[in-house]
Design an enzyme around this catalytic site. Sequence first.
Site, mmCIF file in Angstrom:
data_model
loop_
_atom_site.group_PDB
_atom_site.id
_atom_site.type_symbol
_atom_site.label_atom_id
_atom_site.label_comp_id
_atom_site.label_asym_id
_atom_site.label_seq_id
_atom_site.Cartn_x
_atom_site.Cartn_y
_atom_site.Cartn_z
ATOM 1 N N SER A 47 0.858 -1.187 0.000
ATOM 2 C CA SER A 47 0.000 0.000 0.000
ATOM 3 C C SER A 47 0.893 1.234 0.000
ATOM 4 C CB SER A 47 -0.919 0.000 1.227
ATOM 5 O OG SER A 47 -1.812 1.089 1.138
ATOM 6 N N GLU A 48 0.571 2.195 -0.866
ATOM 7 C CA GLU A 48 1.446 3.346 -1.110
ATOM 8 C C GLU A 48 1.812 4.110 0.153
ATOM 9 O OE1 GLU A 48 -1.062 2.306 -2.965
ATOM 10 O OE2 GLU A 48 -1.257 3.448 -4.818
ATOM 11 N N ASN A 49 0.883 4.171 1.111
ATOM 12 C CA ASN A 49 1.148 4.969 2.303
ATOM 13 C C ASN A 49 2.223 4.356 3.195
ATOM 14 O OD1 ASN A 49 -1.133 3.170 2.399
ATOM 15 N ND2 ASN A 49 -1.448 3.794 4.499
#
Lengths: 223, 239
Positions: A47-49
């Site tokens: 997940s990008e975060n």
Amino acid sequence: MEKLSSAGIAWRAAQDIADGAYVNLGIGFPEMVAQFQPPGRHVTYHSENGILGMGPAPEEGAEDWDVINAGKKAVTLNPGASIFHHADSFAMVRGGHIDLAVLGAYEVAENGDLANWRIGNKGTPAVGGAMDMVTGARRVAVVTEHVTKTGAPKLVERCANPLTGVGCVARVYTSLAVVDVVDGRFVLREKLPSVTFEAIQAVTGAQLHQAGPVGALVVPEGL
Amino acid sequence: MDKSVASLEAVVADIADGAVVMIAGFGGSGIPVELIHALVARYRATGHPGGLTVVNNNAGTGSVGIAAMLDAGMVAKVICSFPRSSQPQAFQRRYEAGEVELELVPQGTLAERIRAGGAGIPAFYTATGVGTELAEGKPLEEFEGRMYLRERWLKADVALVKGELGDAHGNLTYRLAARNFAPIMAMAAGCTIAQVSRLVKPGEIAPEQVVTPGIFVARLVEVPEPAQEEVLVRAGEAF
């Protein structure tokens, strides 16, 4: 014309994800692909975060809002998960460490161009990580309805909407077919058995080519 | 050395008009709500600091945090990747009225520009955005047969971050994925201000557990049991 449900499209895309793969799923519809991971395969979701090893949504009431996915939905951490800052997260993407990115699309062109972040120049532009993902992931696949809600083709000769990336899409899973982008052409790999080649061509905005046998696109009953 | 400051009011008291302010967080996770609200309260009371440039992945949601800054009218420009949210009205209203400028940056490029700013690297090349409308005006160069475009570093006057543990030296840890942009923003700002859930004695954070070394942090303030922005927005809270 018969067509696959969103779940059917997501199921088909999930069958191609190899054991051991590191995968990023775009926000919205592509997230559904994780629900159909074949048993016995271990897939690590990014997940990008800043999460590797993201698990499914928690039960309602058990959300921890510091464990969210790129769509800001609550998720969980699988055993072996890791957390890191945003620059490391996108080094994983830009550095070619993510094996597969699965995204949605407004349009895919026969040269592999993808438009999925903005329709025309309307509204507030918002790009997120899509441009990074399509240029950085080792392989980019798209899950989408074959046509828009008004029946216009989404597989086209050239994208009319602003591009997310150039020549980046390898495979498209649609509600009618599985189509590869090969040397600037759409090659039909699988289609629903009940729908003819001609019928699919009629709702496709670019020439569909055949290279070898076309497989039957069949998903489990009930999807 | 003691970088701790007793009050929220004091810790944000000297942020100047026109400052570039990086605000850590992604969605509601990692948003330093109390630091932001201290800044909004100061603006309401004194008219300063105004004309701020805010750097965050998003552009606020609901009526708290960055959205409260936008509602207050203290923001001139937002640099972000995704200005849409579940409740984007605060930004939308200002943007559509032409009162706030938007610089849209792909998310990974935003992160790398911030890291470059903190690392003293004025520019770098990335394939992200090549052939798109966000490539406009950016020099292109080919490396090993592929086209890349040049992006510039991003630095700030101030960074506001939310840590979990902090000590008087400024060493920080973060709670779960609330880490997101905080470590790189802490590096890229002239003055990094941290709110921490618990201020501990130097040595209580094991050296190998420190995520942001204190060299990157100018001041910190203890905010026990801090608000989580997503929880506030879901509860319909406004500041």
